[in-house]
Each structure stands twice: as C-alpha cells, then as structure tokens.
Design a protein around this motif. Sequence first.
Motif, PDB file in Angstrom:
ATOM      1  N   ASN A  53       0.645  -1.280  -0.021  1.00  8.80           N
ATOM      2  CA  ASN A  53       0.139  -0.046  -0.107  1.00  8.80           C
ATOM      3  C   ASN A  53       1.011   1.209   0.012  1.00  8.80           C
ATOM      4  O   ASN A  53       2.195   1.018   0.071  1.00  8.80           O
ATOM      5  CB  ASN A  53      -1.092  -0.011   1.114  1.00  8.80           C
ATOM      6  CG  ASN A  53      -0.311  -0.115   2.500  1.00  8.80           C
ATOM      7  OD1 ASN A  53       1.010   0.357   2.474  1.00  8.80           O
ATOM      8  ND2 ASN A  53      -0.992  -0.341   3.660  1.00  8.80           N
ATOM      9  N   GLN A  55       1.452   3.038   2.153  1.00  4.68           N
ATOM     10  CA  GLN A  55       2.393   3.259   3.546  1.00  4.68           C
ATOM     11  C   GLN A  55       3.430   2.212   3.432  1.00  4.68           C
ATOM     12  O   GLN A  55       4.587   2.554   4.260  1.00  4.68           O
ATOM     13  CB  GLN A  55       1.472   3.078   4.700  1.00  4.68           C
ATOM     14  CG  GLN A  55       0.637   4.185   4.980  1.00  4.68           C
ATOM     15  CD  GLN A  55      -0.605   4.014   4.269  1.00  4.68           C
ATOM     16  OE1 GLN A  55      -0.827   3.274   3.878  1.00  4.68           O
ATOM     17  NE2 GLN A  55      -1.001   5.377   3.959  1.00  4.68           N
ATOM     18  N   ASP A  62      -5.089   0.989   1.945  1.00  2.00           N
ATOM     19  CA  ASP A  62      -3.952   2.279   2.424  1.00  2.00           C
ATOM     20  C   ASP A  62      -4.847   2.222   3.698  1.00  2.00           C
ATOM     21  O   ASP A  62      -5.700   2.469   4.181  1.00  2.00           O
ATOM     22  CB  ASP A  62      -4.175   3.340   1.668  1.00  2.00           C
ATOM     23  CG  ASP A  62      -3.552   3.372   0.242  1.00  2.00           C
ATOM     24  OD1 ASP A  62      -2.750   2.341   0.096  1.00  2.00           O
ATOM     25  OD2 ASP A  62      -3.880   3.962  -0.814  1.00  2.00           O
ATOM     26  N   TYR A  63      -3.601   2.385   4.553  1.00  2.00           N
ATOM     27  CA  TYR A  63      -3.997   2.683   6.124  1.00  2.00           C
ATOM     28  C   TYR A  63      -4.358   4.374   6.101  1.00  2.00           C
ATOM     29  O   TYR A  63      -3.467   5.285   5.715  1.00  2.00           O
ATOM     30  CB  TYR A  63      -2.892   2.230   7.110  1.00  2.00           C
ATOM     31  CG  TYR A  63      -2.376   0.818   6.625  1.00  2.00           C
ATOM     32  CD1 TYR A  63      -3.227   0.041   6.365  1.00  2.00           C
ATOM     33  CD2 TYR A  63      -1.155   0.597   7.261  1.00  2.00           C
ATOM     34  CE1 TYR A  63      -2.929  -1.333   6.299  1.00  2.00           C
ATOM     35  CE2 TYR A  63      -0.814  -0.979   7.240  1.00  2.00           C
ATOM     36  CZ  TYR A  63      -1.529  -1.658   6.777  1.00  2.00           C
ATOM     37  OH  TYR A  63      -1.137  -3.091   6.716  1.00  2.00           O
ATOM     38  N   SER A  64      -5.459   4.465   6.903  1.00  2.00           N
ATOM     39  CA  SER A  64      -5.899   5.796   7.308  1.00  2.00           C
ATOM     40  C   SER A  64      -5.541   6.216   8.577  1.00  2.00           C
ATOM     41  O   SER A  64      -5.598   5.395   9.632  1.00  2.00           O
ATOM     42  CB  SER A  64      -7.180   6.159   6.925  1.00  2.00           C
ATOM     43  OG  SER A  64      -8.026   5.123   7.639  1.00  2.00           O
ATOM     44  N   ASP A  65      -5.164   7.645   9.036  1.00  2.00           N
ATOM     45  CA  ASP A  65      -4.907   7.773  10.455  1.00  2.00           C
ATOM     46  C   ASP A  65      -6.089   7.980  11.050  1.00  2.00           C
ATOM     47  O   ASP A  65      -6.364   7.576  12.382  1.00  2.00           O
ATOM     48  CB  ASP A  65      -4.127   9.068  10.458  1.00  2.00           C
ATOM     49  CG  ASP A  65      -2.855   9.126   9.786  1.00  2.00           C
ATOM     50  OD1 ASP A  65      -2.372   8.095   9.429  1.00  2.00           O
ATOM     51  OD2 ASP A  65      -1.953  10.132   9.728  1.00  2.00           O
ATOM     52  N   ARG A  67      -9.736   6.977  12.766  1.00  2.00           N
ATOM     53  CA  ARG A  67     -10.609   5.685  12.869  1.00  2.00           C
ATOM     54  C   ARG A  67     -11.821   6.006  12.344  1.00  2.00           C
ATOM     55  O   ARG A  67     -12.380   7.110  12.196  1.00  2.00           O
ATOM     56  CB  ARG A  67     -10.654   5.547  14.277  1.00  2.00           C
ATOM     57  CG  ARG A  67      -9.246   5.207  15.219  1.00  2.00           C
ATOM     58  CD  ARG A  67      -8.801   3.859  15.024  1.00  2.00           C
ATOM     59  NE  ARG A  67      -9.745   2.955  15.417  1.00  2.00           N
ATOM     60  CZ  ARG A  67      -9.987   2.385  16.614  1.00  2.00           C
ATOM     61  NH1 ARG A  67      -8.891   2.851  17.483  1.00  2.00           N
ATOM     62  NH2 ARG A  67     -10.791   1.366  16.969  1.00  2.00           N
ATOM     63  N   ARG A  73      -9.982  -1.699  15.557  1.00  2.00           N
ATOM     64  CA  ARG A  73      -8.697  -1.730  14.568  1.00  2.00           C
ATOM     65  C   ARG A  73      -7.533  -2.671  15.409  1.00  2.00           C
ATOM     66  O   ARG A  73      -7.370  -2.651  16.646  1.00  2.00           O
ATOM     67  CB  ARG A  73      -8.317  -0.297  14.586  1.00  2.00           C
ATOM     68  CG  ARG A  73      -6.690  -0.359  13.968  1.00  2.00           C
ATOM     69  CD  ARG A  73      -6.466   1.254  13.493  1.00  2.00           C
ATOM     70  NE  ARG A  73      -7.211   1.789  12.410  1.00  2.00           N
ATOM     71  CZ  ARG A  73      -6.965   2.734  11.887  1.00  2.00           C
ATOM     72  NH1 ARG A  73      -6.122   3.823  12.446  1.00  2.00           N
ATOM     73  NH2 ARG A  73      -7.548   3.199  10.652  1.00  2.00           N
ATOM     74  N   ALA A  75      -3.493  -4.049  15.197  1.00  2.00           N
ATOM     75  CA  ALA A  75      -2.370  -4.206  14.429  1.00  2.00           C
ATOM     76  C   ALA A  75      -1.522  -5.332  14.760  1.00  2.00           C
ATOM     77  O   ALA A  75      -1.139  -5.776  15.719  1.00  2.00           O
ATOM     78  CB  ALA A  75      -1.160  -2.824  15.105  1.00  2.00           C
ATOM     79  N   GLU A 110     -10.882  -3.708  11.565  1.00  2.00           N
ATOM     80  CA  GLU A 110      -9.894  -3.178  10.376  1.00  2.00           C
ATOM     81  C   GLU A 110      -8.769  -3.657  10.778  1.00  2.00           C
ATOM     82  O   GLU A 110      -8.072  -3.546  11.994  1.00  2.00           O
ATOM     83  CB  GLU A 110      -9.921  -1.651  10.180  1.00  2.00           C
ATOM     84  CG  GLU A 110      -8.793  -1.429   9.097  1.00  2.00           C
ATOM     85  CD  GLU A 110      -8.857   0.220   9.091  1.00  2.00           C
ATOM     86  OE1 GLU A 110      -8.714   0.891   8.163  1.00  2.00           O
ATOM     87  OE2 GLU A 110      -8.916   0.712  10.377  1.00  2.00           O
ATOM     88  N   LEU A 112      -4.554  -3.965  10.440  1.00  2.00           N
ATOM     89  CA  LEU A 112      -3.321  -3.446   9.704  1.00  2.00           C
ATOM     90  C   LEU A 112      -2.247  -4.061  10.140  1.00  2.00           C
ATOM     91  O   LEU A 112      -1.826  -4.457  11.179  1.00  2.00           O
ATOM     92  CB  LEU A 112      -3.243  -1.885  10.483  1.00  2.00           C
ATOM     93  CG  LEU A 112      -4.196  -0.872  10.795  1.00  2.00           C
ATOM     94  CD1 LEU A 112      -3.641   0.393  11.127  1.00  2.00           C
ATOM     95  CD2 LEU A 112      -4.977  -0.791   9.142  1.00  2.00           C
ATOM     96  N   TYR A 135      -1.918   5.232  14.651  1.00  2.00           N
ATOM     97  CA  TYR A 135      -3.119   4.678  14.080  1.00  2.00           C
ATOM     98  C   TYR A 135      -3.936   4.034  15.259  1.00  2.00           C
ATOM     99  O   TYR A 135      -5.274   3.594  14.896  1.00  2.00           O
ATOM    100  CB  TYR A 135      -2.708   3.348  13.533  1.00  2.00           C
ATOM    101  CG  TYR A 135      -2.007   3.631  12.039  1.00  2.00           C
ATOM    102  CD1 TYR A 135      -2.716   3.994  10.983  1.00  2.00           C
ATOM    103  CD2 TYR A 135      -0.596   3.434  11.793  1.00  2.00           C
ATOM    104  CE1 TYR A 135      -2.109   4.207   9.805  1.00  2.00           C
ATOM    105  CE2 TYR A 135       0.079   3.647  10.783  1.00  2.00           C
ATOM    106  CZ  TYR A 135      -0.682   4.144   9.922  1.00  2.00           C
ATOM    107  OH  TYR A 135       0.253   4.622   8.467  1.00  2.00           O
TER     108      TYR A 135
END
Length: 356
Positions: A53, A55, A62-65, A67, A73, A75, A110, A112, A135
């Motif tokens: 992605n 990042q 793509d990871y979004s900042d 939430r 979420r 990780a 989600e 990551l 994140y």
Amino acid sequence: MPSALRSLPRTLKLFCMASLASLLIIFGLLKAADIALSAHRNARLARWRAPTNKQGWRADFDYSDPRIQGMRRAAVVGDSFAYGWGVDWNQTFSKRAFDSLNNGASHKWEALNFGAYGVGPMKELETLERILPRYRPDIVIWQFYINDIGGLHDGLQRNKASADISAWKTPPSPIFMYNIKQAFHAFFPSLYLSTATGIRRIYGRLFKDRRTVFNDPDYMYRQWGGLYSPEELPRIEKDWISLEQILIRAAAVSERYNARFLVLFIPAEAEVSDAYREELEKRFLYHIDKNAAESRYAHKRLALFLTQHRIELLDMLDDFRNHADPSALYLHGDFHLTPTGHAIIARRLAAMLARH
C-alpha cells in the motif's frame, strides 16, 4: 611465455593448464547456476507477492490515520510470518482471521498488517512505537518465532525496515555460493545437515572450540525447535533477557495508548513434529546428550515469562501438534507456514477475539 614456465616439464605444464581450465569451467557452471537460481527465486516471489500500500506495507488497502467510526482496529506486528512469506495475501492468518470476524458481525474489524521480512524484536519495537500514536489500534498482536532471539543480546538482530518485496529481488551475486548452499539445503536437507555437522565438528576439534558446532544461532533457533545443549544456555540466557526487556516495553507502550497487547507464539516444525525432531537429532544433534539437553526451551521460557508479567499469550503449539499431518503446515525446504498453517492460526485468533 615467461622463462620460468618454459623451464617446466611438459607434463607439469599440461597439468597446470588442465587444472586452470577445469577451475574456469567449474566457475562458469556455478555462475550459470547462480543466475538460474536467482531467476527462479524471483519468479517464485512474483507468483505470490501482493502490491504494497501507500505506506509501504503488505495490504490490499491504504492505512488511514483517523479511525473509522464504529470500526475496531488491530495492528499485527512481526516478521516474515506476519507478512505471510510464501503465501498469497488472502491466505495470511491476519487477513483470514479478520475477514472471518467481519462475516456477519455487528462490530467490524480493520486489521493493519505491519509484518516485514527479515526484522527482529528490536525493529518490531521501533515499528510499534511509531504506529501506536498514529493509528491507535484497539489490540496489538505481536507475532513471535523462535529465531527472534538469535543474536539479540549482541545487537546482531535483523534490521530490515521495509515490507516492500521489490527490495528483496536478488541479482546474481559475486558471492554466488550462498545460492548454491540454499539450493543444496532445499533439495537435499538430510545430506546438507550431515555435511554441515561434519565440517563444524572437524573445525571445532581442530581449534578446540566446541562452540563452532553451534556457530549459526539463527539456524539453531529456527530449525532445532528449542533443543539446546546445556553449554549454550548461558549465552542464550543473555538473548532472552534482552527479549524480555523488549516485550515489557512493548506491552507498556501498548497500554499507554489503551491497546490490548497479545503475543502470538508460532512454533517451529521441530517443536511440532516428533519425527522431524528425531531426524534432526540423528543427523545434526548426535553429539548432544539428549537427557541433559533442554527440550522446547523457547516455548517453556516464553510462556512462563508472559504468565509472570500478565501478558496475554496465544499459544499455537498444541493446535499444530494435534494436526493430523504436521508436515503439511510448513513449506517444503523452508521454515515458513503453508496456507494450512495460516488457516489454523486464523481460526484460533478469530475465535479468541470473538469471545472478547
């Protein structure tokens, strides 16, 4: 022709020329094999690699900042096992587990994935400290494999920072014997183990240094599955102290950002398969007193430490050992997991998260 060569007997001249020609032929064959192996390896990577992605991580989004409202979420932090080396993206345990959780659930997840090939705990901790404030995951899943402790105390840990597989493409190398060794190991594992053991034993006897038999800690931790000689335990103890300090720090920084911290233990094949362990003992560990050796040292030590510090553990050892065919969980000629191995972890991880 120099006078020194002209004075040599004709037979000796022919012998020297034939030897030189033979060396050039051998060099050419090895170089050709190196080119072919590099091409084969890169083609193998291309078969299962997934685009990274924006990042730089292996993911299909793509990871979004910020939430997403109502979305939980996770990780996943780890090395090539978390990355999913050798399998398609949809076959990785993180992708499968959270797709399963999201199937009909009222609370969506989600995931990551911050797994990267070639990293160790020090680099993983750096990644964790960087991503937590950005994140803000609800849970951190820290993937652990036995080679994570190799050389940790001496600062020899793997330091690759990116998950971008394009950086791994291997051109034919001047030091091409590495590729030859890898092919030898992959296709003739028993002969490779016997040869490596013999060379190391002879070297150790010649130089009165028994440690040379154990001079490859990464291989030892990865392949032996926790069967260590007592004479190695003092050095391994230093590695473990370093690892424990990293885990304590990782748990603390996760708590600081209100993230649940979970260690996922992935066992080595030798810890799972008694038949594979016995093969290693016969061909590689025959000089170790089995009664004095520490069996599954890594698993026992990690479980005890995490219990003492109240750190959550998802232990996959029994799940893997109870599988009908443990060899089907690991790639042939490799120590990474097959899609079947990833699927077992995914089911267990999804079930545990669903309960909580």
